[in-house]
Enzyme design. Structure first.
Site, mmCIF file in Angstrom:
data_model
loop_
_atom_site.group_PDB
_atom_site.id
_atom_site.type_symbol
_atom_site.label_atom_id
_atom_site.label_comp_id
_atom_site.label_asym_id
_atom_site.label_seq_id
_atom_site.Cartn_x
_atom_site.Cartn_y
_atom_site.Cartn_z
ATOM 1 N N ARG A 31 -11.050 -0.525 2.141
ATOM 2 C CA ARG A 31 -12.517 -0.610 2.139
ATOM 3 C C ARG A 31 -13.051 -0.803 0.720
ATOM 4 O O ARG A 31 -14.104 -1.398 0.525
ATOM 5 C CB ARG A 31 -13.093 0.644 2.827
ATOM 6 C CG ARG A 31 -12.764 1.929 2.143
ATOM 7 C CD ARG A 31 -12.954 3.139 3.053
ATOM 8 N NE ARG A 31 -11.835 3.330 3.976
ATOM 9 C CZ ARG A 31 -11.790 4.283 4.890
ATOM 10 N NH1 ARG A 31 -12.791 5.128 5.027
ATOM 11 N NH2 ARG A 31 -10.749 4.390 5.691
ATOM 12 N N ASP B 59 0.847 -1.192 0.000
ATOM 13 C CA ASP B 59 0.000 0.000 0.000
ATOM 14 C C ASP B 59 0.883 1.243 0.000
ATOM 15 O O ASP B 59 1.343 1.694 1.059
ATOM 16 C CB ASP B 59 -0.922 -0.015 1.235
ATOM 17 C CG ASP B 59 -1.833 1.201 1.282
ATOM 18 O OD1 ASP B 59 -1.902 1.939 0.275
ATOM 19 O OD2 ASP B 59 -2.496 1.404 2.325
ATOM 20 N N LYS C 183 1.593 7.940 0.388
ATOM 21 C CA LYS C 183 1.970 8.006 1.800
ATOM 22 C C LYS C 183 3.344 8.654 1.947
ATOM 23 O O LYS C 183 4.144 8.587 1.009
ATOM 24 C CB LYS C 183 2.066 6.580 2.374
ATOM 25 C CG LYS C 183 0.750 5.886 2.597
ATOM 26 C CD LYS C 183 0.974 4.487 3.171
ATOM 27 C CE LYS C 183 -0.334 3.770 3.401
ATOM 28 N NZ LYS C 183 -1.162 4.369 4.455
HETATM 29 N N1 BES Z 1 -3.167 0.319 5.108
HETATM 30 C C1 BES Z 1 -3.569 1.539 5.666
HETATM 31 C C2 BES Z 1 -3.846 1.467 7.167
HETATM 32 C C3 BES Z 1 -2.692 1.093 8.048
HETATM 33 C C4 BES Z 1 -2.031 2.057 8.764
HETATM 34 C C5 BES Z 1 -2.328 -0.224 8.224
HETATM 35 C C6 BES Z 1 -1.002 1.710 9.600
HETATM 36 C C7 BES Z 1 -1.296 -0.561 9.070
HETATM 37 C C8 BES Z 1 -0.638 0.384 9.769
HETATM 38 C C9 BES Z 1 -4.851 2.036 4.996
HETATM 39 O O1 BES Z 1 -5.014 1.642 3.679
HETATM 40 C C10 BES Z 1 -4.807 3.523 5.017
HETATM 41 O O2 BES Z 1 -3.894 4.067 4.474
HETATM 42 N N2 BES Z 1 -5.802 4.137 5.652
HETATM 43 C C11 BES Z 1 -5.850 5.547 5.761
HETATM 44 C C12 BES Z 1 -7.283 5.967 5.604
HETATM 45 C C13 BES Z 1 -7.468 7.458 5.455
HETATM 46 C C14 BES Z 1 -6.871 7.921 4.152
HETATM 47 C C15 BES Z 1 -8.941 7.774 5.519
HETATM 48 C C16 BES Z 1 -5.335 5.928 7.151
HETATM 49 O O3 BES Z 1 -5.579 5.219 8.118
HETATM 50 O O4 BES Z 1 -4.644 6.935 7.254
HETATM 51 ZN ZN ZN Z 2 -4.089 -0.199 3.161
HETATM 52 ZN ZN ZN Z 3 -4.063 2.886 2.279
#
Ligand code: BES
Ligand code: ZN
Ligand code: ZN
Length: 525
Positions: free
Chosen positions: A374, A293, A300
């Site tokens: 999601r 990801d 990120k």
């Molecule tokens: N894979 C991440 C969530 C994650 C964060 C997993 C830390 C493991 C450790 C997920 O896809 C993500 O990036 N979520 C975002 C959502 C936001 C953009 C609404 C997040 O949590 O920042």
């Molecule tokens: Zn993710």
């Molecule tokens: Zn993500």
């Protein structure tokens, strides 16, 4: 005596496995002639007395065998052993070069309401784990372990502790191979003890498979490779069907495909079936399988991005669970659904503001491409419901917000069923791998249904309650009355929170889900 070789990994490769067993057999014949490298772990309970030792049944027998020398040596030191502490003794008898006495806490320890855990079992895991790691450090490679009154927990503790992901390192840099077995010869009830030991190994092996998959670098563990490993690991007891992109297109999985389109790696949709009993209403397991990801166009920050190789943790825990339940031959019918892809930025990637359509016809405005979990789960949940499941349990490293809320203390559980919640919590009390219930209020649904261009938006507006808005989003794709969503981002890796898991990807909550299915299988018999 059930012996098992542990070098951390439930080996992928049959040749490697044979070599490993051969190596260990060689060592065994060498050690039996030289009386080298063989060790014993014995448990004692914590007590405040400085003139008596509270041995486990096994430890008591062995102490008698060596004419009370263990008690004598331990009592030479004034300070009694406390929970979590060990003492290693050498030269006690001709069979074992080292005997590690490990303190498994107070005898009366059991369910702790505030901690929501069976402390007795958890102390055993931690205590044997510490002992076997110390013995491996000393160069011991054949270890007999005290069942400590809960042989399953004892087996889990040592098999989880001895795991290490070092298959990409030169052999000389890997942790040495250790053979562990249950010291059942000192017990009356040898049959049951061996049985519990075997169950503990199976539970730990399932979690170790999850850990290995999560730890593997994303260039090696692509969606295609994940499917290959799952076939290798599970196909003897499960049916594994590997669906391709064209299949997902034919199923109108526009939400899943919108994530995959930014990567050159083709997406895969895995369907796994374990039929331990005939039933028309299987248990459905769904796992987020983002093998990397990057965040996509909403990229990120680079710091810590390597951890996103573990963003297929949900998928890994589903695979680990199936590994365990099929080996335990539980009388259940389980169907697993795993969408696998990479989330990458490219010329063909989904852009913020794009609108995609999920399998159930709902349109989604993708306001942030990093909220991709999601999106892939939406289609997997829709598809899973075509099989009339009795319950649906999904696991996903879904939000950073659940890590802010609960950290590594527990996986967050969002469910529409109090009955299912009770069973899951019961399972986690036994396994020590905790869960904590979170809300599915309409309040959060309002945040994701407020959308300029489509039925739903994928981020729910502001920063507040990110784990809850993510769960509310998934709820839009679920009609089943027994649905559990586990946000496992906070428990994805272990930085030291669980002493019997080394640092790195945790494979949590594989054992809890296995136990949950075990509970359900017993009730529906
Ligand atoms: N894979 C991440 C969530 C994650 C964060 C997993 C830390 C493991 C450790 C997920 O896809 C993500 O990036 N979520 C975002 C959502 C936001 C953009 C609404 C997040 O949590 O920042
Ligand atoms: Zn993710
Ligand atoms: Zn993500």
């Amino acid at each position: 005596m059930a012996a098992s070789v542990v070098r951390g990994v439930d080996k992928i490769n049959a040749t490697a496995r044979h070599k490993c067993i051969a190596r260990s057999l060689l060592r065994r014949s060498f050690s039996s002639s030289m009386n080298l490298n063989k060790a014993l772990v014995l448990g004692v309970y914590e007590n405040d007395s400085s003139d008596s030792i509270d041995f486990t049944g096994t430890a008591k027998k062995f102490n008698e065998k060596v004419d009370g020398k263990i008690a004598e040596l331990l009592l030479r030191v004034k300070k009694p052993l406390k929970g979590g502490k060990t003492r290693t003794l050498h030269g006690l008898d001709s069979e074992f070069s080292s005997v590690t006495v490990t303190c498994i806490g107070k005898k009366e320890e059991g369910y702790d309401e505030l901690e929501t855990v069976d402390k007795g079992r958890e102390s055993i895991r931690a205590a044997v784990a510490k002992a076997v790691l110390e013995l491996r450090e000393l160069g011991e490679n054949e270890i007999e372990v005290d069942p400590c009154g809960d042989t399953e927990a004892s087996a889990e503790g040592c098999h989880l502790a001895l795991f290490s992901y070092d298959e990409l390192k030169a052999v000389k840099n890997r942790k040495p191979t250790v053979t562990v077995s249950c010291a059942s010869r000192f017990s009356q009830d040898k049959g049951n003890i061996e049985k519990g030991w075997k169950k503990g190994i199976i539970l730990a092996d399932g979690q170790n498979l999850s850990r290995r998959l999560m730890e593997m670098p994303a260039n090696l563990l692509t969606p295609t490779k994940f499917a290959d490993i799952v076939k290798e690991q599970l196909s003897s007891k499960c049916e594994v069907i590997v669906r391709d992109k064209a299949w997902a297109e034919s199923m109108k999985m526009g939400s899943f495909l919108s994530v995959a389109r930014g990567s050159v790696e083709p997406p895969v949709f895995l369907e796994i079936e374990y039929k331990g009993k005939q039933s028309e209403t299987p248990i459905a397991l769904v796992g987020k399988g983002v093998t990397f990801d990057s965040g996509g166009i909403s990229i990120k920050p680079s710091q810590g991005m390597d951890a996103m190789r573990g963003d297929m943790g949900g998928a890994a825990c589903v695979a680990g669970t199936l590994h365990s339940i099929s080996r335990l031959e539980l009388p259940v019918h389980v169907k697993a659904f795993i969408p696998l892809c990479e989330n990458m930025p490219s010329g063909s990637a989904t852009k913020p503001g794009d609108v995609v359509t999920a399998m159930n016809g709902k349109t989604i405005q993708v306001d942030n491409t990093d909220a991709e979990g999601r999106l892939i789960l939406a289609d997997a949940l829709c598809y899973s419901q075509q099989f009339n499941p009795s319950l649906i349990l999904d696991m996903a490293t879904l939000t950073g917000a659940i890590d802010v809320a609960l950290g590594a203390g527990a996986a967050g559980v969002f469910t529409n069923s109090a009955t299912m919640w009770d069973k899951l919590q019961q399972a986690s009390i036994r396994t020590g791998d905790r869960v904590w219930r979170m809300p599915l209020f309409n309040h959060y649904t309002k945040k994701i249904t407020k959308c300029q261009l489509a039925d739903l938006n994928n981020i729910g507006g502001g920063r507040s309650a990110g784990a809850c808005t993510a769960a509310a989003f998934l709820k839009e794709f679920v009609t089943n009355k027994n649905w559990l969503h586990l946000d496992i981002a906070g428990v994805m890796s272990n930085e030291g929170a669980v002493s019997y898991l080394g640092k790195g990807m945790s494979g949590r909550p594989t054992r809890t889900i296995t136990e949950f299915i075990n509970i359900i299988s017993k009730e529906s018999q």
